[in-house]
Write a protein that holds these residues in place. Structure first.
Motif, PDB file in Angstrom:
ATOM      1  N   GLN A   1       0.822  -1.209   0.000  1.00  0.00           N
ATOM      2  CA  GLN A   1       0.000   0.000   0.000  1.00  0.00           C
ATOM      3  C   GLN A   1       0.856   1.258   0.000  1.00  0.00           C
ATOM      4  OE1 GLN A   1      -0.023  -2.286   2.440  1.00  0.00           O
ATOM      5  NE2 GLN A   1      -0.074  -1.352   4.451  1.00  0.00           N
ATOM      6  N   TYR A   2       2.047   1.203   0.633  1.00  0.00           N
ATOM      7  CA  TYR A   2       2.936   2.352   0.626  1.00  0.00           C
ATOM      8  C   TYR A   2       3.590   2.522  -0.745  1.00  0.00           C
ATOM      9  CZ  TYR A   2       2.269   2.249   5.645  1.00  0.00           C
ATOM     10  OH  TYR A   2       1.712   2.254   6.889  1.00  0.00           O
ATOM     11  N   SER A   3       3.908   1.415  -1.390  1.00  0.00           N
ATOM     12  CA  SER A   3       4.480   1.477  -2.734  1.00  0.00           C
ATOM     13  C   SER A   3       3.471   2.064  -3.711  1.00  0.00           C
ATOM     14  CB  SER A   3       4.899   0.082  -3.200  1.00  0.00           C
ATOM     15  OG  SER A   3       5.883  -0.440  -2.350  1.00  0.00           O
ATOM     16  N   VAL A   4       2.231   1.641  -3.620  1.00  0.00           N
ATOM     17  CA  VAL A   4       1.170   2.165  -4.488  1.00  0.00           C
ATOM     18  C   VAL A   4       1.000   3.656  -4.242  1.00  0.00           C
ATOM     19  CG1 VAL A   4      -1.321   2.127  -4.926  1.00  0.00           C
ATOM     20  CG2 VAL A   4      -0.057  -0.014  -4.790  1.00  0.00           C
ATOM     21  N   ALA A   5       0.981   4.067  -2.987  1.00  0.00           N
ATOM     22  CA  ALA A   5       0.835   5.489  -2.650  1.00  0.00           C
ATOM     23  C   ALA A   5       2.010   6.293  -3.203  1.00  0.00           C
ATOM     24  CB  ALA A   5       0.719   5.670  -1.145  1.00  0.00           C
ATOM     25  N   HIS A   6       3.205   5.743  -3.121  1.00  0.00           N
ATOM     26  CA  HIS A   6       4.391   6.418  -3.646  1.00  0.00           C
ATOM     27  C   HIS A   6       4.282   6.618  -5.157  1.00  0.00           C
ATOM     28  CE1 HIS A   6       8.628   7.481  -4.044  1.00  0.00           C
ATOM     29  NE2 HIS A   6       8.721   6.577  -4.991  1.00  0.00           N
ATOM     30  N   VAL A   7       3.855   5.594  -5.870  1.00  0.00           N
ATOM     31  CA  VAL A   7       3.720   5.680  -7.329  1.00  0.00           C
ATOM     32  C   VAL A   7       2.599   6.654  -7.697  1.00  0.00           C
ATOM     33  CG1 VAL A   7       3.065   4.393  -9.400  1.00  0.00           C
ATOM     34  CG2 VAL A   7       4.711   3.414  -7.781  1.00  0.00           C
ATOM     35  N   ARG A   8       1.458   6.552  -7.032  1.00  0.00           N
ATOM     36  CA  ARG A   8       0.349   7.481  -7.312  1.00  0.00           C
ATOM     37  C   ARG A   8       0.776   8.930  -7.099  1.00  0.00           C
ATOM     38  NH1 ARG A   8      -4.282   4.309  -4.161  1.00  0.00           N
ATOM     39  NH2 ARG A   8      -4.882   2.865  -5.797  1.00  0.00           N
ATOM     40  N   ARG A   9       1.481   9.164  -6.022  1.00  0.00           N
ATOM     41  CA  ARG A   9       1.928  10.528  -5.720  1.00  0.00           C
ATOM     42  C   ARG A   9       2.885  11.026  -6.788  1.00  0.00           C
ATOM     43  NH1 ARG A   9       4.323  12.811  -0.017  1.00  0.00           N
ATOM     44  NH2 ARG A   9       4.628  14.913  -0.772  1.00  0.00           N
ATOM     45  N   ALA A  10       3.799  10.172  -7.221  1.00  0.00           N
ATOM     46  CA  ALA A  10       4.754  10.560  -8.260  1.00  0.00           C
ATOM     47  C   ALA A  10       4.026  10.902  -9.556  1.00  0.00           C
ATOM     48  CB  ALA A  10       5.765   9.439  -8.492  1.00  0.00           C
ATOM     49  N   LEU A  11       3.036  10.111  -9.936  1.00  0.00           N
ATOM     50  CA  LEU A  11       2.284  10.372 -11.168  1.00  0.00           C
ATOM     51  C   LEU A  11       1.449  11.644 -11.055  1.00  0.00           C
ATOM     52  CD1 LEU A  11       1.088   6.772 -12.118  1.00  0.00           C
ATOM     53  CD2 LEU A  11       3.048   8.050 -13.032  1.00  0.00           C
ATOM     54  N   ALA A  12       0.968  11.939  -9.862  1.00  0.00           N
ATOM     55  CA  ALA A  12       0.148  13.132  -9.661  1.00  0.00           C
ATOM     56  C   ALA A  12       0.996  14.400  -9.600  1.00  0.00           C
ATOM     57  CB  ALA A  12      -0.673  12.997  -8.381  1.00  0.00           C
ATOM     58  N   GLU A  13       2.185  14.312  -9.013  1.00  0.00           N
ATOM     59  CA  GLU A  13       2.986  15.509  -8.778  1.00  0.00           C
ATOM     60  C   GLU A  13       3.973  15.841  -9.887  1.00  0.00           C
ATOM     61  OE1 GLU A  13       4.765  15.009  -4.927  1.00  0.00           O
ATOM     62  OE2 GLU A  13       2.872  15.425  -3.908  1.00  0.00           O
TER      63      GLU A  13
ATOM     64  N   GLU B   1       5.211  17.060 -13.279  1.00  0.00           N
ATOM     65  CA  GLU B   1       4.575  17.952 -14.252  1.00  0.00           C
ATOM     66  C   GLU B   1       4.382  17.289 -15.620  1.00  0.00           C
ATOM     67  OE1 GLU B   1       8.493  20.403 -15.819  1.00  0.00           O
ATOM     68  OE2 GLU B   1       7.291  21.227 -14.194  1.00  0.00           O
ATOM     69  N   ARG B   2       5.139  16.234 -15.913  1.00  0.00           N
ATOM     70  CA  ARG B   2       4.969  15.544 -17.192  1.00  0.00           C
ATOM     71  C   ARG B   2       3.685  14.733 -17.242  1.00  0.00           C
ATOM     72  NH1 ARG B   2      10.487  12.433 -16.895  1.00  0.00           N
ATOM     73  NH2 ARG B   2       9.787  12.484 -14.730  1.00  0.00           N
ATOM     74  N   THR B   3       3.219  14.296 -16.083  1.00  0.00           N
ATOM     75  CA  THR B   3       2.028  13.456 -16.052  1.00  0.00           C
ATOM     76  C   THR B   3       0.856  14.154 -15.372  1.00  0.00           C
ATOM     77  OG1 THR B   3       2.916  12.383 -14.076  1.00  0.00           O
ATOM     78  CG2 THR B   3       3.257  11.263 -16.186  1.00  0.00           C
ATOM     79  N   ALA B   4       1.040  14.623 -14.154  1.00  0.00           N
ATOM     80  CA  ALA B   4      -0.028  15.286 -13.393  1.00  0.00           C
ATOM     81  C   ALA B   4      -1.337  14.513 -13.480  1.00  0.00           C
ATOM     82  CB  ALA B   4      -0.209  16.724 -13.861  1.00  0.00           C
ATOM     83  N   GLU B   5      -1.262  13.211 -13.301  1.00  0.00           N
ATOM     84  CA  GLU B   5      -2.431  12.341 -13.439  1.00  0.00           C
ATOM     85  C   GLU B   5      -2.967  11.895 -12.089  1.00  0.00           C
ATOM     86  OE1 GLU B   5      -4.281  11.583 -15.933  1.00  0.00           O
ATOM     87  OE2 GLU B   5      -3.032  12.478 -17.476  1.00  0.00           O
ATOM     88  N   LEU B   6      -4.231  12.161 -11.850  1.00  0.00           N
ATOM     89  CA  LEU B   6      -4.895  11.711 -10.629  1.00  0.00           C
ATOM     90  C   LEU B   6      -5.794  10.518 -10.887  1.00  0.00           C
ATOM     91  CD1 LEU B   6      -5.893  15.191  -9.189  1.00  0.00           C
ATOM     92  CD2 LEU B   6      -4.030  13.723  -8.439  1.00  0.00           C
ATOM     93  N   GLY B   7      -6.185  10.305 -12.121  1.00  0.00           N
ATOM     94  CA  GLY B   7      -7.157   9.268 -12.431  1.00  0.00           C
ATOM     95  C   GLY B   7      -6.580   7.941 -12.876  1.00  0.00           C
ATOM     96  N   VAL B   8      -5.277   7.800 -12.850  1.00  0.00           N
ATOM     97  CA  VAL B   8      -4.663   6.535 -13.257  1.00  0.00           C
ATOM     98  C   VAL B   8      -4.643   5.596 -12.053  1.00  0.00           C
ATOM     99  CG1 VAL B   8      -2.538   5.438 -14.072  1.00  0.00           C
ATOM    100  CG2 VAL B   8      -3.282   7.598 -15.069  1.00  0.00           C
ATOM    101  N   ARG B   9      -5.174   4.400 -12.253  1.00  0.00           N
ATOM    102  CA  ARG B   9      -5.183   3.404 -11.175  1.00  0.00           C
ATOM    103  C   ARG B   9      -3.862   2.639 -11.175  1.00  0.00           C
ATOM    104  NH1 ARG B   9      -9.982   3.830 -13.323  1.00  0.00           N
ATOM    105  NH2 ARG B   9      -9.846   2.101 -14.768  1.00  0.00           N
TER     106      ARG B   9
END
Length: 85
Positions: free
Chosen positions: A8-20, A22-30
């Motif tokens: 769950q921490y690894s998933v949170a780390h990846v989600r945060r990286a994708l959201a923050e 600037e190349r991706t800024a994606e919140l909706g990617v699972r």
């Protein structure tokens, strides 16, 4: 990421990286991580944005194999008039 990180921490780390990033800024990617593989799903607007997901993951979690099943959904202008009822 460390091998000792709980999934769950690894998933949170990846989600945060994708959201923050600037190349991706994606919140909706699972994001789903199993073993040494990360599976991405969801929708993005362009092929370039989809490719950037792979680039960001290669930087933040190079030890993970990426399965990118994100779909491209164009967000262009409407082709016809929408009628509200």
């Amino acid at each position: 990421m460390n091998d000792e990180d709980a999934p769950q921490y690894s998933v949170a780390h990846v989600r945060r990286a994708l959201a923050e990033d600037e190349r991706t800024a994606e919140l909706g990617v699972r994001v789903n991580i199993r073993g040494n593989a990360v599976h991405l799903s969801g929708e993005v607007a362009t092929e370039q944005r989809k490719a950037e997901l792979d680039h960001v993951l290669a930087e933040v979690a190079p030890e993970l194999r990426v399965h990118n099943d994100v779909r491209i959904v164009g967000a262009g202008e409407p082709t016809r008039r929408e009628e509200l009822r």
